[in-house]
Motif scaffolding. Sequence first.
Motif, PDB file in Angstrom:
ATOM      1  N   GLU A 280       0.332   2.354  -6.581  1.00  0.00           N
ATOM      2  CA  GLU A 280       0.990   1.627  -5.507  1.00  0.00           C
ATOM      3  C   GLU A 280       1.056   0.130  -5.793  1.00  0.00           C
ATOM      4  OE1 GLU A 280       0.211   3.817  -1.293  1.00  0.00           O
ATOM      5  OE2 GLU A 280      -1.556   3.068  -2.331  1.00  0.00           O
ATOM      6  N   SER A 281      -0.020  -0.409  -6.381  1.00  0.00           N
ATOM      7  CA  SER A 281      -0.061  -1.846  -6.637  1.00  0.00           C
ATOM      8  C   SER A 281       0.973  -2.262  -7.659  1.00  0.00           C
ATOM      9  CB  SER A 281      -1.456  -2.264  -7.106  1.00  0.00           C
ATOM     10  OG  SER A 281      -1.732  -1.770  -8.400  1.00  0.00           O
ATOM     11  N   GLN A 282       1.364  -1.344  -8.544  1.00  0.00           N
ATOM     12  CA  GLN A 282       2.398  -1.646  -9.525  1.00  0.00           C
ATOM     13  C   GLN A 282       3.787  -1.549  -8.917  1.00  0.00           C
ATOM     14  OE1 GLN A 282       1.340   1.194 -12.571  1.00  0.00           O
ATOM     15  NE2 GLN A 282       0.110  -0.305 -13.691  1.00  0.00           N
ATOM     16  N   GLU A 283       3.929  -0.745  -7.872  1.00  0.00           N
ATOM     17  CA  GLU A 283       5.240  -0.531  -7.269  1.00  0.00           C
ATOM     18  C   GLU A 283       5.567  -1.573  -6.199  1.00  0.00           C
ATOM     19  OE1 GLU A 283       4.919   3.423  -5.798  1.00  0.00           O
ATOM     20  OE2 GLU A 283       5.349   4.370  -7.756  1.00  0.00           O
ATOM     21  N   ILE A 284       4.567  -2.120  -5.535  1.00  0.00           N
ATOM     22  CA  ILE A 284       4.818  -3.075  -4.463  1.00  0.00           C
ATOM     23  C   ILE A 284       5.157  -4.445  -5.038  1.00  0.00           C
ATOM     24  CG2 ILE A 284       2.469  -3.948  -4.165  1.00  0.00           C
ATOM     25  CD1 ILE A 284       2.943  -3.657  -1.134  1.00  0.00           C
ATOM     26  N   ASP A 285       5.947  -5.188  -4.321  1.00  0.00           N
ATOM     27  CA  ASP A 285       6.356  -6.519  -4.768  1.00  0.00           C
ATOM     28  C   ASP A 285       5.277  -7.532  -4.389  1.00  0.00           C
ATOM     29  OD1 ASP A 285       7.602  -8.828  -5.536  1.00  0.00           O
ATOM     30  OD2 ASP A 285       9.131  -8.793  -3.958  1.00  0.00           O
ATOM     31  N   LEU A 286       4.548  -8.006  -5.402  1.00  0.00           N
ATOM     32  CA  LEU A 286       3.512  -9.008  -5.183  1.00  0.00           C
ATOM     33  C   LEU A 286       4.048 -10.426  -5.283  1.00  0.00           C
ATOM     34  CD1 LEU A 286       0.667  -7.359  -7.255  1.00  0.00           C
ATOM     35  CD2 LEU A 286       0.625  -7.726  -4.789  1.00  0.00           C
ATOM     36  N   GLY A 287       5.322 -10.552  -5.580  1.00  0.00           N
ATOM     37  CA  GLY A 287       5.930 -11.872  -5.663  1.00  0.00           C
ATOM     38  C   GLY A 287       5.303 -12.724  -6.744  1.00  0.00           C
ATOM     39  N   ILE A 288       4.949 -13.939  -6.377  1.00  0.00           N
ATOM     40  CA  ILE A 288       4.455 -14.921  -7.335  1.00  0.00           C
ATOM     41  C   ILE A 288       3.131 -14.495  -7.978  1.00  0.00           C
ATOM     42  CG2 ILE A 288       3.048 -16.314  -5.771  1.00  0.00           C
ATOM     43  CD1 ILE A 288       5.624 -17.708  -8.263  1.00  0.00           C
ATOM     44  N   LEU A 289       2.424 -13.527  -7.367  1.00  0.00           N
ATOM     45  CA  LEU A 289       1.116 -13.101  -7.881  1.00  0.00           C
ATOM     46  C   LEU A 289       1.199 -11.941  -8.866  1.00  0.00           C
ATOM     47  CD1 LEU A 289      -1.020 -13.209  -4.605  1.00  0.00           C
ATOM     48  CD2 LEU A 289      -0.657 -15.033  -6.284  1.00  0.00           C
ATOM     49  N   GLN A 290       2.381 -11.402  -9.082  1.00  0.00           N
ATOM     50  CA  GLN A 290       2.519 -10.194  -9.895  1.00  0.00           C
ATOM     51  C   GLN A 290       1.884 -10.347 -11.270  1.00  0.00           C
ATOM     52  OE1 GLN A 290       4.322  -7.443  -8.507  1.00  0.00           O
ATOM     53  NE2 GLN A 290       3.402  -6.267 -10.166  1.00  0.00           N
ATOM     54  N   GLY A 291       2.063 -11.490 -11.902  1.00  0.00           N
ATOM     55  CA  GLY A 291       1.581 -11.676 -13.257  1.00  0.00           C
ATOM     56  C   GLY A 291       0.075 -11.793 -13.387  1.00  0.00           C
ATOM     57  N   PHE A 292      -0.631 -11.958 -12.259  1.00  0.00           N
ATOM     58  CA  PHE A 292      -2.091 -12.075 -12.317  1.00  0.00           C
ATOM     59  C   PHE A 292      -2.779 -10.728 -12.484  1.00  0.00           C
ATOM     60  CE2 PHE A 292      -0.915 -16.095 -10.527  1.00  0.00           C
ATOM     61  CZ  PHE A 292      -1.922 -16.986 -10.875  1.00  0.00           C
ATOM     62  N   LEU A 293      -2.088  -9.641 -12.149  1.00  0.00           N
ATOM     63  CA  LEU A 293      -2.695  -8.311 -12.205  1.00  0.00           C
ATOM     64  C   LEU A 293      -3.319  -8.043 -13.569  1.00  0.00           C
ATOM     65  CD1 LEU A 293      -0.152  -5.960 -10.393  1.00  0.00           C
ATOM     66  CD2 LEU A 293      -2.584  -6.164  -9.878  1.00  0.00           C
ATOM     67  N   GLY A 294      -4.527  -7.505 -13.567  1.00  0.00           N
ATOM     68  CA  GLY A 294      -5.171  -7.146 -14.809  1.00  0.00           C
ATOM     69  C   GLY A 294      -6.504  -7.841 -14.982  1.00  0.00           C
ATOM     70  N   THR A 295      -7.053  -7.754 -16.189  1.00  0.00           N
ATOM     71  CA  THR A 295      -8.342  -8.343 -16.531  1.00  0.00           C
ATOM     72  C   THR A 295      -8.144  -9.437 -17.561  1.00  0.00           C
ATOM     73  OG1 THR A 295      -9.495  -6.260 -16.094  1.00  0.00           O
ATOM     74  CG2 THR A 295     -10.650  -7.891 -17.433  1.00  0.00           C
TER      75      THR A 295
END
Length: 306
Positions: free
Chosen positions: A18-33
């Motif tokens: 779900e977290s990959q499918e939802i639009d996180l906007g400006i924060l999308q690129g922070f996902l991960g370790t």
Amino acid sequence: MGKMDPTVLGARLLSAKESQEIDLGILQGFLGTWESKPGSGTGWNVIAVPGNSPFTPPADGFVLEVIPYYETWSFSPAVIAGNRGMEDDQTIVGLIYEQKVFSDCDTEFCNARGFSKGTEIHAETGMLLNITNFDSGFNVARLGNIPHGNSILLMGNSSESNGKFDFPEAKTSPTLVDGGGVFGYGEEQYTMHPRFPDFPQANPNQQLANDVKDQKFGQVITLNLSSENATGGILNTPFITKNTDATKMSCIFWLEEVLNANGSSSWQLQYSQTINLVFPPSTAPNGRKFNWPHVDINTLQKVADV
């Protein structure tokens, strides 16, 4: 994202899918370790604390600690929350983060102070929030919990640029709360007796610039946050308030697209944060309160996606 269905207002964690499918906007690129590795020389902590200074003239019971460190930040999974308002409802999406910091220092000073190499020196959990449908003047927030006994709320804004950005100065010198410089509190520790001669401890952000001086960038996303922005603040336990009152905090994240020589690109994360610590009146000079900026900086690489 549109208006949230009022029947599902609330807050919940999302699965990795779900977290990959939802639009996180400006924060999308922070996902991960993200990690800095031992021996990378990129993470630095500068703070003054009560203690005995090995230098003369005496620092009136305060000692400057400069500690190289390595760390891990994990941003996952996404969180979604719905807020019910009088006229409109609000949808917030964001990331839960966990930060773990370890000493990378093997000097006699660090060993004596309890920060020998590999010692965990900081842990923090919190959230980065993307706020898009309420015009408060701020569109991002950072919430955090620190085991010393602090909780933070930093409000701020995001921006995007291509290729160029600046590192503001991060001053570490102490100052009097009622204005002016501090005399007799061991200022020579910042200049005459640097802990690490090659590290710019008077302005740690210069190290951030040094880390990337040979790199070229594409897209750069900046988050600029402060507890002094509207509704922001820091809550402290009674012991912290009495002995080392954390009064304000600011931080900047730079999410950078690094352009590689072979035509590919990769992502890099840099940050700088300053926490203002107010120590109680001392015997000199004149029993006045004073500020010690606590500055942390680092450059990290992504090591895993969600």
